[in-house]
Design a protein around this motif. Structure first.
Motif, PDB file in Angstrom:
ATOM      1  N   CYS A 316       0.788  -1.069   0.004  1.00 47.27           N
ATOM      2  CA  CYS A 316      -0.121  -0.061  -0.087  1.00 47.27           C
ATOM      3  C   CYS A 316       0.903   1.267   0.059  1.00 47.27           C
ATOM      4  O   CYS A 316       2.086   0.918   0.374  1.00 47.27           O
ATOM      5  CB  CYS A 316      -1.108   0.109   1.294  1.00 47.27           C
ATOM      6  SG  CYS A 316       0.130   0.123   2.659  1.00 47.27           S
ATOM      7  N   GLU A 323      -5.867   2.025   5.584  1.00 49.10           N
ATOM      8  CA  GLU A 323      -7.087   2.027   4.475  1.00 49.10           C
ATOM      9  C   GLU A 323      -7.111   0.538   3.699  1.00 49.10           C
ATOM     10  O   GLU A 323      -8.071   0.260   3.491  1.00 49.10           O
ATOM     11  CB  GLU A 323      -6.708   3.046   3.477  1.00 49.10           C
ATOM     12  CG  GLU A 323      -6.817   4.317   4.278  1.00 49.10           C
ATOM     13  CD  GLU A 323      -6.625   5.642   3.121  1.00 49.10           C
ATOM     14  OE1 GLU A 323      -6.405   5.355   1.826  1.00 49.10           O
ATOM     15  OE2 GLU A 323      -6.418   6.677   3.776  1.00 49.10           O
ATOM     16  N   ASP A 326      -9.368  -1.440   5.885  1.00 45.65           N
ATOM     17  CA  ASP A 326     -10.675  -1.216   5.852  1.00 45.65           C
ATOM     18  C   ASP A 326     -11.191  -1.684   4.603  1.00 45.65           C
ATOM     19  O   ASP A 326     -12.621  -1.947   4.455  1.00 45.65           O
ATOM     20  CB  ASP A 326     -11.079   0.265   6.011  1.00 45.65           C
ATOM     21  CG  ASP A 326     -10.733   0.895   7.490  1.00 45.65           C
ATOM     22  OD1 ASP A 326     -10.993   0.125   8.478  1.00 45.65           O
ATOM     23  OD2 ASP A 326     -10.375   2.140   7.702  1.00 45.65           O
ATOM     24  N   SER A 327     -10.646  -1.362   3.400  1.00 43.52           N
ATOM     25  CA  SER A 327     -11.082  -1.890   2.105  1.00 43.52           C
ATOM     26  C   SER A 327     -10.993  -3.543   1.922  1.00 43.52           C
ATOM     27  O   SER A 327     -11.922  -3.829   1.170  1.00 43.52           O
ATOM     28  CB  SER A 327     -10.118  -1.274   1.052  1.00 43.52           C
ATOM     29  OG  SER A 327      -8.634  -2.139   1.274  1.00 43.52           O
ATOM     30  N   ASN A 329      -8.680  -5.309   1.081  1.00 36.89           N
ATOM     31  CA  ASN A 329      -7.672  -5.832   0.106  1.00 36.89           C
ATOM     32  C   ASN A 329      -6.607  -6.555   0.876  1.00 36.89           C
ATOM     33  O   ASN A 329      -5.670  -6.668   0.215  1.00 36.89           O
ATOM     34  CB  ASN A 329      -7.137  -4.419  -0.499  1.00 36.89           C
ATOM     35  CG  ASN A 329      -7.981  -3.943  -1.326  1.00 36.89           C
ATOM     36  OD1 ASN A 329      -8.788  -4.951  -2.173  1.00 36.89           O
ATOM     37  ND2 ASN A 329      -8.111  -2.817  -1.876  1.00 36.89           N
ATOM     38  N   GLY A 334     -10.456  -9.401  -1.922  1.00 30.33           N
ATOM     39  CA  GLY A 334      -9.638  -8.162  -2.094  1.00 30.33           C
ATOM     40  C   GLY A 334      -8.439  -8.556  -2.981  1.00 30.33           C
ATOM     41  O   GLY A 334      -8.214  -9.458  -3.512  1.00 30.33           O
TER      42      GLY A 334
END
Length: 451
Positions: A316, A323, A326-327, A329, A334
């Motif tokens: 990331c 983030e 939270d996503s 991924n 993901g």
């Protein structure tokens, strides 16, 4: 053995591991028993015997010198070099790193990397009080920058790194809770895991406090267990017709602490700079980009370490690990599945075996054997193994398209045809017949009588 150019291709042709256990829970599970199981499985996976092994690197942290010899002599006294390795929690991957180097340099065609640990219950602690601790600078800097509590030292180091990440980038304790919940959920599908219970976020959050944001269900346990990997040259793979099981270890790097690690940052003290440097080297060597990585076995000794390591592995952008959490991924559905095995938090952490267990999981994933925990459409797999003191080993694996100039079939044979079951989704101990099928030759009668 023919001469080959330096930096030859290296393949994993066999992997095996024990189930990870709470220390002392399993009877007749000394380190020699563990090795009998993991090495037998790795040799059977490769369809070969110990007679083909030209050298062995054996990792463990808690044991006397030459435990590697004692563990492997049961397979035969072939007089190969057996090198014992201790590099804290990255011990298993250090053995793997050294085994790969041996083949790359043309010194051997078939090398065993082995790791095991027989641990004591409870948190890690220093074993010697009459000499300088290798972590004395780490403790001193941690005390000056964050203070020290009565908690065990490891969760303090990594918990403080999580606290600093929250302070700098806006992450919260909830993100570490989500990581703990994810890894426990993943481990339910792994028969080798020490823990296979699924917990809600509330259960993770409300489990016993350990240090800072860390609760018990965000911390790895001590464990007993062993893992093994058989590495081979391209020539060996072709000669023994192992193209249907070979996974290429395309890049690998090992790094130690930089000066930045001791600048007062809790994130850097936990080894982030080591990881960043090793990741840079691996991606440069392989030519593979971080966004091509579909699965990662990451050293989540604590949920905080998984959080800070997303950045360092370039999974990331800097400061955006929360983030990524939270996503979604970092899990199935993901972009990249992190710790499909359950990671150290759930699978367990027998120090010397952890790196080889990570290797086994990624080899099974790239073969497509993992059933309900299989990551789809894999291009490449990444392994991250860290030890304080410090050392990081990062390894990058890929299913090869060709070996020896011959295309590798896109669909590999089913594991049941080789073993009678799928070792990636079912745990079975080895029996005497399986063990005897991989020993090198008739052993010393005394040893045979006393196995």
């Amino acid at each position: 053995m023919s001469k080959r150019a330096a930096r030859s291709r290296v393949f994993v042709v066999g992997v095996g591991m024990t189930k990870f256990e709470k220390p002392g829970r399993r009877e007749n599970f000394d380190y020699t028993d563990m090795v009998r199981e993991s090495v037998t499985k790795a040799l059977r996976d490769a369809g070969t015997s110990y007679a083909e092994v030209e050298a062995a690197y054996v990792g463990y942290c808690y044991g006397d010198s030459t435990c590697g010899q004692r563990a492997l002599y049961q397979f035969g006294q072939t007089q190969i070099p057996i090198i014992n390795v201790n590099n804290n929690c990255s011990t298993g991957s250090t053995a793997l790193y050294l085994a790969r180097q041996q083949i790359q340099m043309g010194a051997a065609d078939c090398v065993l990397a082995l790791g095991f640990e027989k641990m004591s219950p409870g948190s890690l602690s220093a074993k010697f009080s009459d000499r300088t601790s290798p972590l004395d600078w780490t403790f001193s800097i941690m005390n000056e920058s964050r203070g020290m509590t009565e908690a065990p030292f490891a969760p303090q180091i990594f918990g403080n790194a999580g606290i600093e990440y929250c302070e700098k980038y806006g992450a919260t304790a909830e993100h570490m809770i989500k990581i703990g919940e994810k890894n426990h959920r993943h481990s339910a599908l792994n028969p080798y895991s020490q823990f296979r219970d699924v917990y809600t976020r509330d259960q993770v959050a409300n489990s016993r406090k350990v240090h800072g944001p860390l609760t018990m269900l965000q911390c790895c346990p001590t464990s007993d267990g062993s893992g093994a990997a058989l590495l081979a040259s391209e020539e060996f793979v072709v000669r023994h017709k192992l193209q249907d099981r070979a996974i290429e270890l395309v890049a690998q790097a090992m790094t130690t602490d930089s000066a930045q690690a001791f600048n007062g940052s809790a994130i850097e003290l936990a080894g982030a700079s080591m990881t960043r440097r090793a990741a840079q080297k691996v991606f440069a060597e392989s030519g593979i980009r971080p966004d091509q990585i579909g699965v990662v076995e990451l050293h989540d000794c604590f949920s905080a370490n998984e959080l800070i390591t997303y950045d360092a592995l370039k999974l990331c952008p800097p400061g955006k690990a929360h983030e990524m959490v939270d996503s979604g991924n970092n899990t199935f559905g993901g972009r990249c599945v992190v710790n499909p095995s359950g990671g150290l938090i759930s699978k367990g952490h027998p120090l010397g075996a952890t790196g080889l267990a990570q290797c086994a999981e990624l080899v099974w994933q790239l073969r497509g054997w993992c059933g309900k925990r299989q990551v789809p459409q894999l291009q490449a797999a990444l392994q991250h193994n860290i030890g304080l003191g410090g050392a990081v080993v990062i390894s990058l694996y890929q299913k090869p398209k060709e070996i020896g100039g011959v295309a590798v079939p896109s669909k590999l044979p089913e594991p049941e045809l080789r073993f009678g079951y799928n070792p990636a989704i079912e745990y079975r101990p080895v029996n005497t017949t399986e063990f005897e099928s991989v020993v090198a030759f008739d052993r010393n009668p005394y040893l045979t009588a006393n196995l």
